[in-house]
Design a protein around this motif. Structure first.
Motif, PDB file in Angstrom:
ATOM      1  N   ASN A  75      44.488 -31.049 -35.958  1.00 45.88           N
ATOM      2  CA  ASN A  75      43.048 -31.219 -35.744  1.00 45.88           C
ATOM      3  C   ASN A  75      42.248 -30.410 -36.753  1.00 45.88           C
ATOM      4  N   ALA A  76      42.708 -29.187 -37.026  1.00 43.57           N
ATOM      5  CA  ALA A  76      42.018 -28.341 -38.010  1.00 43.57           C
ATOM      6  C   ALA A  76      42.135 -28.944 -39.406  1.00 43.57           C
ATOM      7  N   ALA A  77      43.299 -29.505 -39.721  1.00 44.64           N
ATOM      8  CA  ALA A  77      43.467 -30.150 -41.029  1.00 44.64           C
ATOM      9  C   ALA A  77      42.481 -31.299 -41.192  1.00 44.64           C
ATOM     10  N   THR A  78      42.368 -32.114 -40.156  1.00 45.90           N
ATOM     11  CA  THR A  78      41.413 -33.230 -40.196  1.00 45.90           C
ATOM     12  C   THR A  78      39.989 -32.720 -40.364  1.00 45.90           C
ATOM     13  N   LYS A  79      39.650 -31.691 -39.625  1.00 42.94           N
ATOM     14  CA  LYS A  79      38.301 -31.096 -39.694  1.00 42.94           C
ATOM     15  C   LYS A  79      37.959 -30.656 -41.110  1.00 42.94           C
ATOM     16  N   HIS A  80      38.955 -30.172 -41.843  1.00 42.25           N
ATOM     17  CA  HIS A  80      38.730 -29.670 -43.198  1.00 42.25           C
ATOM     18  C   HIS A  80      39.019 -30.720 -44.274  1.00 42.25           C
ATOM     19  N   GLY A  81      39.220 -31.970 -43.845  1.00 44.11           N
ATOM     20  CA  GLY A  81      39.405 -33.055 -44.797  1.00 44.11           C
ATOM     21  C   GLY A  81      40.732 -33.044 -45.514  1.00 44.11           C
ATOM     22  N   ILE A  82      41.754 -32.498 -44.864  1.00 38.59           N
ATOM     23  CA  ILE A  82      43.081 -32.399 -45.469  1.00 38.59           C
ATOM     24  C   ILE A  82      43.991 -33.459 -44.864  1.00 38.59           C
ATOM     25  N   VAL A  83      44.635 -34.238 -45.702  1.00 37.60           N
ATOM     26  CA  VAL A  83      45.601 -35.242 -45.247  1.00 37.60           C
ATOM     27  C   VAL A  83      46.946 -34.554 -45.030  1.00 37.60           C
ATOM     28  N   VAL A  84      47.568 -34.810 -43.875  1.00 41.71           N
ATOM     29  CA  VAL A  84      48.896 -34.260 -43.585  1.00 41.71           C
ATOM     30  C   VAL A  84      49.881 -35.417 -43.478  1.00 41.71           C
ATOM     31  N   CYS A  85      50.933 -35.367 -44.263  1.00 37.57           N
ATOM     32  CA  CYS A  85      51.957 -36.411 -44.265  1.00 37.57           C
ATOM     33  C   CYS A  85      53.319 -35.812 -43.954  1.00 37.57           C
ATOM     34  N   GLY A  86      54.227 -36.648 -43.465  1.00 38.64           N
ATOM     35  CA  GLY A  86      55.568 -36.196 -43.131  1.00 38.64           C
ATOM     36  C   GLY A  86      56.632 -36.965 -43.879  1.00 38.64           C
ATOM     37  N   THR A  87      57.861 -36.731 -43.496  1.00 35.37           N
ATOM     38  CA  THR A  87      59.012 -37.426 -44.071  1.00 35.37           C
ATOM     39  C   THR A  87      59.995 -37.736 -42.942  1.00 35.37           C
ATOM     40  N   ALA A  88      60.962 -38.558 -43.240  1.00 32.59           N
ATOM     41  CA  ALA A  88      62.017 -38.840 -42.266  1.00 32.59           C
ATOM     42  C   ALA A  88      62.902 -37.613 -42.100  1.00 32.59           C
ATOM     43  N   SER A  89      63.633 -37.592 -40.982  1.00 34.12           N
ATOM     44  CA  SER A  89      64.583 -36.514 -40.711  1.00 34.12           C
ATOM     45  C   SER A  89      65.705 -37.084 -39.869  1.00 34.12           C
ATOM     46  N   THR A  90      66.928 -36.637 -40.106  1.00 34.98           N
ATOM     47  CA  THR A  90      68.059 -37.178 -39.355  1.00 34.98           C
ATOM     48  C   THR A  90      68.441 -36.262 -38.200  1.00 34.98           C
ATOM     49  N   SER A  91      69.048 -36.839 -37.179  1.00 33.09           N
ATOM     50  CA  SER A  91      69.515 -36.053 -36.039  1.00 33.09           C
ATOM     51  C   SER A  91      70.971 -35.630 -36.186  1.00 33.09           C
ATOM     52  N   GLU A  92      71.646 -36.160 -37.199  1.00 34.02           N
ATOM     53  CA  GLU A  92      73.068 -35.819 -37.369  1.00 34.02           C
ATOM     54  C   GLU A  92      73.274 -34.352 -37.745  1.00 34.02           C
ATOM     55  N   ALA A  93      72.440 -33.845 -38.654  1.00 39.07           N
ATOM     56  CA  ALA A  93      72.640 -32.475 -39.142  1.00 39.07           C
ATOM     57  C   ALA A  93      72.525 -31.432 -38.031  1.00 39.07           C
ATOM     58  N   PRO A  94      71.465 -31.448 -37.206  1.00 41.59           N
ATOM     59  CA  PRO A  94      71.415 -30.466 -36.122  1.00 41.59           C
ATOM     60  C   PRO A  94      72.497 -30.661 -35.078  1.00 41.59           C
ATOM     61  N   THR A  95      72.914 -31.906 -34.867  1.00 41.93           N
ATOM     62  CA  THR A  95      74.023 -32.147 -33.933  1.00 41.93           C
ATOM     63  C   THR A  95      75.292 -31.468 -34.432  1.00 41.93           C
ATOM     64  N   GLU A  96      75.576 -31.635 -35.709  1.00 41.11           N
ATOM     65  CA  GLU A  96      76.788 -31.047 -36.293  1.00 41.11           C
ATOM     66  C   GLU A  96      76.737 -29.522 -36.229  1.00 41.11           C
ATOM     67  N   LEU A  97      75.572 -28.935 -36.503  1.00 41.35           N
ATOM     68  CA  LEU A  97      75.476 -27.473 -36.438  1.00 41.35           C
ATOM     69  C   LEU A  97      75.665 -26.979 -35.007  1.00 41.35           C
ATOM     70  N   THR A  98      75.132 -27.718 -34.044  1.00 39.20           N
ATOM     71  CA  THR A  98      75.302 -27.323 -32.642  1.00 39.20           C
ATOM     72  C   THR A  98      76.776 -27.262 -32.279  1.00 39.20           C
ATOM     73  N   TRP A  99      77.542 -28.268 -32.740  1.00 38.51           N
ATOM     74  CA  TRP A  99      78.973 -28.249 -32.457  1.00 38.51           C
ATOM     75  C   TRP A  99      79.685 -27.131 -33.216  1.00 38.51           C
ATOM     76  N   ALA A 100      79.204 -26.821 -34.415  1.00 34.59           N
ATOM     77  CA  ALA A 100      79.796 -25.705 -35.163  1.00 34.59           C
ATOM     78  C   ALA A 100      79.639 -24.399 -34.374  1.00 34.59           C
ATOM     79  N   LEU A 101      78.461 -24.187 -33.808  1.00 33.92           N
ATOM     80  CA  LEU A 101      78.229 -22.980 -33.008  1.00 33.92           C
ATOM     81  C   LEU A 101      79.077 -22.994 -31.735  1.00 33.92           C
TER      82      LEU A 101
END
Length: 319
Positions: A89-115
């Motif tokens: 909301n603050a970004a919008t208020k200040h006229g800043i565009v916020v963009c994202g990217t894709a992310s996979t669920s495999e990497a955190p799953t694998e780390l969880t099993w490593a732990l």
């Protein structure tokens, strides 16, 4: 005159190697920062002249106070399509565009099993004894076969955890506030009657929930005391889902056998934090999403987001 782009928290100095940035370099000067800015003043001083900033999810918060001090900022790109540490909301208020990217669920799953596997079979302890003390077999590991894995959350990562656990011959039980029997049945998972039942009966408990007002502090002192003294807690989701003071007490007093932790309330973790000393803690520095595939996706799509912005359009906008 070129625009300036800052890449923050590039700890491994790989951002510029993980993608082809050449498509924007005629219009944008790119600078990577490897060190973390510990306070707001340091951050603002370093990036005040940049129109574009690239951040790794939840490493550096962007609050209204920071946006107010960055009048040149026009585009903020974050890894992932959700970033709780950015005030949209603050970004919008200040006229800043916020963009994202894709992310996979495999990497955190694998780390969880490593732990989880490391905790069960005492791998780090045995490796250290093998290297430093010359000891040969000093522990007896826990089996996974026939044990119960309790999943707090059965979403993208939780459901992957369930499938893998079943391959190990584990019984799987799950609970979340909105989880239905139909969803649990889809993955061959038992639906816990309550959070308490899951905590009392599981040998390993793994958290896979989104942090929200409902999940903050979901596992506190009372919940930790319900767990078996032989049970392990693994958290690769968000630190604030677990009451941190209560968890430290549980580990010090051996209410539970141990914990595998990849997420912390303050990152990087303070040098004098108890997690650095407790013998029954296995901790990693928020590595859940830190993998070659994820990083390649993050930075490739970051370049795409910037290129679209330069062309007057927007990709993967979050605000």
């Amino acid at each position: 005159m070129k625009l300036r782009c800052a890449i923050l928290d590039d700890y491994q100095a790989v951002a510029l190697k993980m993608a082809d940035w050449s498509s924007i370099l005629d219009k944008v000067e790119v600078k990577s920062f490897q060190h973390h800015f510990n306070n707001e003043d340091q951050l603002v001083k370093a990036i005040s002249d940049f129109e574009i900033v690239v951040i790794m999810r939840e490493r550096t918060p962007f609050t209204e106070a920071i946006f107010e001090k960055l009048p040149n900022l026009k585009l903020l790109v974050t890894s992932g399509m959700r970033n709780a540490s950015v005030d949209l909301n603050a970004a919008t208020k200040h006229g800043i565009v916020v963009c994202g990217t894709a992310s996979t669920s495999e990497a955190p799953t694998e780390l969880t099993w490593a732990l989880l596997l490391n905790l069960a079979r005492k791998i780090t302890k045995e490796n250290n004894e093998f290297r430093t003390n010359g000891l040969w077999q000093s522990t007896v590991g826990s089996d996974l076969y026939g044990k119960r894995l309790g999943l707090l959350g059965l979403g993208k990562i939780g459901s992957r955890m369930a499938v893998i656990a079943q391959a190990f011959g584990m019984e799987v039980i799950a609970w979340s506030q909105n989880l239905t029997k139909e969803q649990a049945d889809k993955y061959g998972v038992q639906l816990a009657k309550s959070k308490e039942e899951l905590l009392e009966t599981s040998d390993f408990i793994s958290i896979h929930l989104v942090l929200s007002e409902r999940t903050q502090g979901l596992v506190g002192r009372k919940e930790l005391q319900l767990m078996k003294t032989s049970a392990y807690l693994i958290n690769t989701s968000r630190a604030a889902i677990v009451d941190q003071d209560a968890l430290i007490e549980a580990l010090r007093e051996n209410w539970i056998a141990g914990a595998g932790i990849d997420v912390f309330e303050i990152e990087p973790l303070l040098d004098n934090h108890p997690y650095r000393e407790l013998p029954n803690v296995l901790a990693t520095p928020h590595l859940g999403y830190v993998s070659e595939r994820n990083y390649s996706t993050y930075y490739r799509e970051t370049v795409e987001d910037i290129l679209a912005f330069l062309d007057g359009s927007v990709l993967r906008q979050l605000n």
